[in-house]
Design a protein around this motif. Structure first.
Motif, mmCIF file in Angstrom:
data_model
loop_
_atom_site.group_PDB
_atom_site.id
_atom_site.type_symbol
_atom_site.label_atom_id
_atom_site.label_comp_id
_atom_site.label_asym_id
_atom_site.label_seq_id
_atom_site.Cartn_x
_atom_site.Cartn_y
_atom_site.Cartn_z
ATOM 1 N N UNK A 1 -4.699 -2.184 11.815
ATOM 2 C CA UNK A 1 -5.268 -1.430 10.702
ATOM 3 C C UNK A 1 -4.509 -0.125 10.524
ATOM 4 N N UNK A 2 -4.423 0.316 9.275
ATOM 5 C CA UNK A 2 -3.603 1.482 8.954
ATOM 6 C C UNK A 2 -4.281 2.353 7.901
ATOM 7 N N UNK A 3 -3.850 3.605 7.878
ATOM 8 C CA UNK A 3 -4.115 4.534 6.787
ATOM 9 C C UNK A 3 -2.763 5.184 6.525
ATOM 10 N N UNK A 4 -2.364 5.273 5.274
ATOM 11 C CA UNK A 4 -1.052 5.847 4.930
ATOM 12 C C UNK A 4 -1.248 7.168 4.196
ATOM 13 N N UNK A 5 -0.465 8.160 4.585
ATOM 14 C CA UNK A 5 -0.320 9.397 3.806
ATOM 15 C C UNK A 5 1.084 9.343 3.231
ATOM 16 N N UNK B 1 0.836 -1.205 0.000
ATOM 17 C CA UNK B 1 0.000 0.000 0.000
ATOM 18 C C UNK B 1 0.870 1.253 0.000
ATOM 19 N N UNK B 2 1.935 1.239 0.800
ATOM 20 C CA UNK B 2 2.810 2.421 0.880
ATOM 21 C C UNK B 2 3.376 2.791 -0.488
ATOM 22 N N UNK B 3 3.829 1.797 -1.245
ATOM 23 C CA UNK B 3 4.445 2.089 -2.536
ATOM 24 C C UNK B 3 3.432 2.256 -3.664
#
Length: 93
Positions: free
Chosen positions: A83-87, A64-66
């Motif tokens: 669980x995560x949310x990435x900016x 998801x990060x990339x």
């Protein structure tokens, strides 16, 4: 990292503030939300994980990060750590 019950609440705040209008979430606002919701030690730093190369983060987090465009915010997702949310603020070559 957030527990399942809180990730949707956090994401709703991002949607109500910016995402539903097609806006990008300002990093300081994302940091406030991370400090409020994150259970990871990085939460105290506004969720900032710093720079990391491919291969350092596990499975879905790295994927998801990339895949998240620079300046964009990912949808909530689950990894082995919660669980995560990435900016994504940037990339180095």
């Amino acid at each position: 990292m957030v527990k399942e019950g809180k990730i949707n609440e956090a994401y709703k705040k991002l949607q109500d503030g910016w995402l539903e209008n097609g806006d990008k979430v300002p990093p300081p606002e994302f940091a406030k939300l991370a400090a409020e919701y994150s259970e990871c030690p990085s939460g105290k730093k506004g969720g900032d994980l710093g720079w990391f190369p491919r291969g350092k983060m596990a499975g879905p987090f790295q994927d998801v990060a990339f895949a998240t465009p620079i300046g964009a915010t990912s949808a909530p997702f689950k990894s082995t750590h919660g669980y995560h949310i990435i900016l994504c603020e940037g990339r180095k070559n």
